[in-house]
Design a protein around this motif. Structure first.
Motif, PDB file in Angstrom:
ATOM      1  N   GLU A   1      -7.925   7.591  -4.433  1.00 55.08           N
ATOM      2  CA  GLU A   1      -9.171   7.560  -3.663  1.00 55.08           C
ATOM      3  C   GLU A   1      -9.536   6.138  -3.249  1.00 55.08           C
ATOM      4  O   GLU A   1     -10.024   5.907  -2.141  1.00 55.08           O
ATOM      5  CB  GLU A   1     -10.288   8.164  -4.519  1.00 55.08           C
ATOM      6  N   ARG A   2      -9.275   5.195  -4.105  1.00 54.01           N
ATOM      7  CA  ARG A   2      -9.687   3.809  -3.853  1.00 54.01           C
ATOM      8  C   ARG A   2      -8.652   2.980  -3.102  1.00 54.01           C
ATOM      9  O   ARG A   2      -8.959   1.895  -2.628  1.00 54.01           O
ATOM     10  CB  ARG A   2     -10.032   3.132  -5.177  1.00 54.01           C
ATOM     11  N   ARG A   3      -7.459   3.489  -2.970  1.00 59.51           N
ATOM     12  CA  ARG A   3      -6.373   2.718  -2.353  1.00 59.51           C
ATOM     13  C   ARG A   3      -6.736   2.227  -0.948  1.00 59.51           C
ATOM     14  O   ARG A   3      -6.406   1.110  -0.571  1.00 59.51           O
ATOM     15  CB  ARG A   3      -5.106   3.562  -2.328  1.00 59.51           C
ATOM     16  N   ASP A   4      -7.404   3.059  -0.162  1.00 55.63           N
ATOM     17  CA  ASP A   4      -7.731   2.697   1.213  1.00 55.63           C
ATOM     18  C   ASP A   4      -9.184   2.263   1.395  1.00 55.63           C
ATOM     19  O   ASP A   4      -9.675   2.195   2.522  1.00 55.63           O
ATOM     20  CB  ASP A   4      -7.398   3.860   2.148  1.00 55.63           C
ATOM     21  N   ALA A   5      -9.852   1.960   0.297  1.00 62.45           N
ATOM     22  CA  ALA A   5     -11.243   1.485   0.366  1.00 62.45           C
ATOM     23  C   ALA A   5     -11.270   0.044   0.877  1.00 62.45           C
ATOM     24  O   ALA A   5     -10.231  -0.570   1.138  1.00 62.45           O
ATOM     25  CB  ALA A   5     -11.888   1.584  -1.012  1.00 62.45           C
ATOM     26  N   ASP A   6     -12.440  -0.495   0.984  1.00 56.33           N
ATOM     27  CA  ASP A   6     -12.617  -1.891   1.385  1.00 56.33           C
ATOM     28  C   ASP A   6     -12.140  -2.794   0.250  1.00 56.33           C
ATOM     29  O   ASP A   6     -12.653  -2.705  -0.869  1.00 56.33           O
ATOM     30  CB  ASP A   6     -14.105  -2.133   1.667  1.00 56.33           C
ATOM     31  N   PRO A   7     -11.165  -3.661   0.516  1.00 59.57           N
ATOM     32  CA  PRO A   7     -10.644  -4.545  -0.537  1.00 59.57           C
ATOM     33  C   PRO A   7     -11.700  -5.463  -1.167  1.00 59.57           C
ATOM     34  O   PRO A   7     -11.523  -5.916  -2.289  1.00 59.57           O
ATOM     35  CB  PRO A   7      -9.567  -5.364   0.180  1.00 59.57           C
ATOM     36  N   SER A   8     -12.801  -5.680  -0.470  1.00 62.96           N
ATOM     37  CA  SER A   8     -13.849  -6.518  -1.058  1.00 62.96           C
ATOM     38  C   SER A   8     -14.671  -5.764  -2.098  1.00 62.96           C
ATOM     39  O   SER A   8     -15.390  -6.376  -2.887  1.00 62.96           O
ATOM     40  CB  SER A   8     -14.768  -7.081   0.032  1.00 62.96           C
TER      41      SER A   8
ATOM     42  N   SER B   1     -13.124  -2.937  -3.922  1.00 64.40           N
ATOM     43  CA  SER B   1     -12.248  -2.162  -4.800  1.00 64.40           C
ATOM     44  C   SER B   1     -11.035  -2.991  -5.196  1.00 64.40           C
ATOM     45  O   SER B   1     -10.285  -3.471  -4.332  1.00 64.40           O
ATOM     46  CB  SER B   1     -11.777  -0.883  -4.095  1.00 64.40           C
ATOM     47  N   TYR B   2     -10.829  -3.124  -6.503  1.00 68.86           N
ATOM     48  CA  TYR B   2      -9.662  -3.848  -7.012  1.00 68.86           C
ATOM     49  C   TYR B   2      -8.373  -3.146  -6.598  1.00 68.86           C
ATOM     50  O   TYR B   2      -7.396  -3.799  -6.214  1.00 68.86           O
ATOM     51  CB  TYR B   2      -9.759  -3.964  -8.537  1.00 68.86           C
ATOM     52  N   VAL B   3      -8.346  -1.819  -6.652  1.00 69.76           N
ATOM     53  CA  VAL B   3      -7.157  -1.072  -6.252  1.00 69.76           C
ATOM     54  C   VAL B   3      -6.848  -1.338  -4.775  1.00 69.76           C
ATOM     55  O   VAL B   3      -5.695  -1.597  -4.410  1.00 69.76           O
ATOM     56  CB  VAL B   3      -7.329   0.441  -6.516  1.00 69.76           C
TER      57      VAL B   3
ATOM     58  N   ALA C   1      -3.718  -3.830  -0.507  1.00 70.70           N
ATOM     59  CA  ALA C   1      -3.692  -4.645   0.714  1.00 70.70           C
ATOM     60  C   ALA C   1      -2.723  -5.823   0.585  1.00 70.70           C
ATOM     61  O   ALA C   1      -2.160  -6.277   1.583  1.00 70.70           O
ATOM     62  CB  ALA C   1      -5.101  -5.150   1.031  1.00 70.70           C
ATOM     63  N   ARG C   2      -2.505  -6.278  -0.627  1.00 70.68           N
ATOM     64  CA  ARG C   2      -1.609  -7.417  -0.843  1.00 70.68           C
ATOM     65  C   ARG C   2      -0.148  -7.001  -0.910  1.00 70.68           C
ATOM     66  O   ARG C   2       0.739  -7.844  -0.877  1.00 70.68           O
ATOM     67  CB  ARG C   2      -2.028  -8.170  -2.093  1.00 70.68           C
ATOM     68  N   GLY C   3       0.106  -5.710  -1.006  1.00 72.98           N
ATOM     69  CA  GLY C   3       1.465  -5.204  -0.914  1.00 72.98           C
ATOM     70  C   GLY C   3       2.127  -4.915  -2.247  1.00 72.98           C
ATOM     71  O   GLY C   3       1.670  -5.337  -3.314  1.00 72.98           O
ATOM     72  N   ILE C   4       3.247  -4.212  -2.147  1.00 65.58           N
ATOM     73  CA  ILE C   4       3.949  -3.755  -3.335  1.00 65.58           C
ATOM     74  C   ILE C   4       4.485  -4.920  -4.165  1.00 65.58           C
ATOM     75  O   ILE C   4       4.540  -4.833  -5.394  1.00 65.58           O
ATOM     76  CB  ILE C   4       5.055  -2.745  -2.973  1.00 65.58           C
ATOM     77  N   GLY C   5       4.855  -6.014  -3.518  1.00 65.00           N
ATOM     78  CA  GLY C   5       5.343  -7.176  -4.269  1.00 65.00           C
ATOM     79  C   GLY C   5       4.293  -7.720  -5.211  1.00 65.00           C
ATOM     80  O   GLY C   5       4.587  -8.045  -6.369  1.00 65.00           O
ATOM     81  N   LYS C   6       3.059  -7.822  -4.747  1.00 61.20           N
ATOM     82  CA  LYS C   6       1.968  -8.312  -5.589  1.00 61.20           C
ATOM     83  C   LYS C   6       1.658  -7.316  -6.700  1.00 61.20           C
ATOM     84  O   LYS C   6       1.384  -7.713  -7.837  1.00 61.20           O
ATOM     85  CB  LYS C   6       0.716  -8.578  -4.745  1.00 61.20           C
ATOM     86  N   ILE C   7       1.708  -6.026  -6.371  1.00 61.52           N
ATOM     87  CA  ILE C   7       1.452  -5.005  -7.395  1.00 61.52           C
ATOM     88  C   ILE C   7       2.523  -5.078  -8.471  1.00 61.52           C
ATOM     89  O   ILE C   7       2.218  -5.035  -9.669  1.00 61.52           O
ATOM     90  CB  ILE C   7       1.388  -3.601  -6.754  1.00 61.52           C
ATOM     91  N   ALA C   8       3.777  -5.207  -8.069  1.00 62.79           N
ATOM     92  CA  ALA C   8       4.872  -5.319  -9.038  1.00 62.79           C
ATOM     93  C   ALA C   8       4.730  -6.581  -9.887  1.00 62.79           C
ATOM     94  O   ALA C   8       4.958  -6.553 -11.101  1.00 62.79           O
ATOM     95  CB  ALA C   8       6.217  -5.309  -8.307  1.00 62.79           C
ATOM     96  N   GLN C   9       4.337  -7.667  -9.262  1.00 69.23           N
ATOM     97  CA  GLN C   9       4.109  -8.919 -10.001  1.00 69.23           C
ATOM     98  C   GLN C   9       3.008  -8.729 -11.038  1.00 69.23           C
ATOM     99  O   GLN C   9       3.144  -9.155 -12.192  1.00 69.23           O
ATOM    100  CB  GLN C   9       3.730 -10.042  -9.040  1.00 69.23           C
ATOM    101  N   LYS C  10       1.935  -8.083 -10.639  1.00 70.50           N
ATOM    102  CA  LYS C  10       0.816  -7.842 -11.555  1.00 70.50           C
ATOM    103  C   LYS C  10       1.246  -6.953 -12.715  1.00 70.50           C
ATOM    104  O   LYS C  10       0.862  -7.192 -13.866  1.00 70.50           O
ATOM    105  CB  LYS C  10      -0.362  -7.226 -10.787  1.00 70.50           C
ATOM    106  N   LEU C  11       2.065  -5.943 -12.435  1.00 70.09           N
ATOM    107  CA  LEU C  11       2.585  -5.080 -13.502  1.00 70.09           C
ATOM    108  C   LEU C  11       3.400  -5.911 -14.489  1.00 70.09           C
ATOM    109  O   LEU C  11       3.267  -5.746 -15.703  1.00 70.09           O
ATOM    110  CB  LEU C  11       3.435  -3.954 -12.912  1.00 70.09           C
ATOM    111  N   GLY C  12       4.226  -6.812 -13.984  1.00 70.10           N
ATOM    112  CA  GLY C  12       5.009  -7.694 -14.857  1.00 70.10           C
ATOM    113  C   GLY C  12       4.132  -8.572 -15.719  1.00 70.10           C
ATOM    114  O   GLY C  12       4.401  -8.772 -16.916  1.00 70.10           O
ATOM    115  N   GLU C  13       3.073  -9.100 -15.136  1.00 63.86           N
ATOM    116  CA  GLU C  13       2.133  -9.936 -15.905  1.00 63.86           C
ATOM    117  C   GLU C  13       1.489  -9.119 -17.018  1.00 63.86           C
ATOM    118  O   GLU C  13       1.354  -9.598 -18.154  1.00 63.86           O
ATOM    119  CB  GLU C  13       1.048 -10.502 -14.976  1.00 63.86           C
TER     120      GLU C  13
END
Length: 108
Positions: free
Chosen positions: A16-23, A25-27, A32-44
């Motif tokens: 539900e939150r994926r397409d919300a306003d990035p300002s 919603s954290y999701v 909006a920053r892309g799968i690379g950033k999401i994968a990086q965050k998962l690694g962290e």
């Protein structure tokens, strides 16, 4: 509340939150920053979970594990992979030796 209900609710909230306003919603911001950033965050989060397991108390470990699962679910959602697919795979592996299961995987 059952584990599966909790995970289903979380998965629905993430979708539900994926397409919300990035300002707002954290999701949405992650998406909006892309799968690379999401994968990086998962690694962290995985690293933070390991550190908590080795050096912190159970409460810290639980918090980091929750963050790890959350970010995994964000990543899966970005790829349109339902969490149920992960659960199905775990069910498939139940009762199979970890060594045997790993040996049965195709080499890449």
């Amino acid at each position: 509340m059952s584990t599966s209900e909790t995970l289903a609710r979380l998965e629905a909230t993430i979708a539900e939150r994926r397409d919300a306003d990035p300002s707002s919603s954290y999701v949405a911001k992650l998406h909006a920053r892309g799968i690379g950033k999401i994968a990086q965050k998962l690694g962290e989060e995985a690293t933070e979970t390991v550190i908590a397991a080795l050096t912190e108390d159970d409460k810290a470990l639980v918090g980091e594990a929750a963050d790890l699962i959350f970010h995994l679910m964000v990543l899966l959602g970005t790829r349109n992979v339902p969490f149920a697919s992960v659960l199905d795979e775990l069910d498939r592996r139940e009762g199979v030796s970890g060594i045997a299961e790993k040996a049965s995987r195709p080499r890449s």
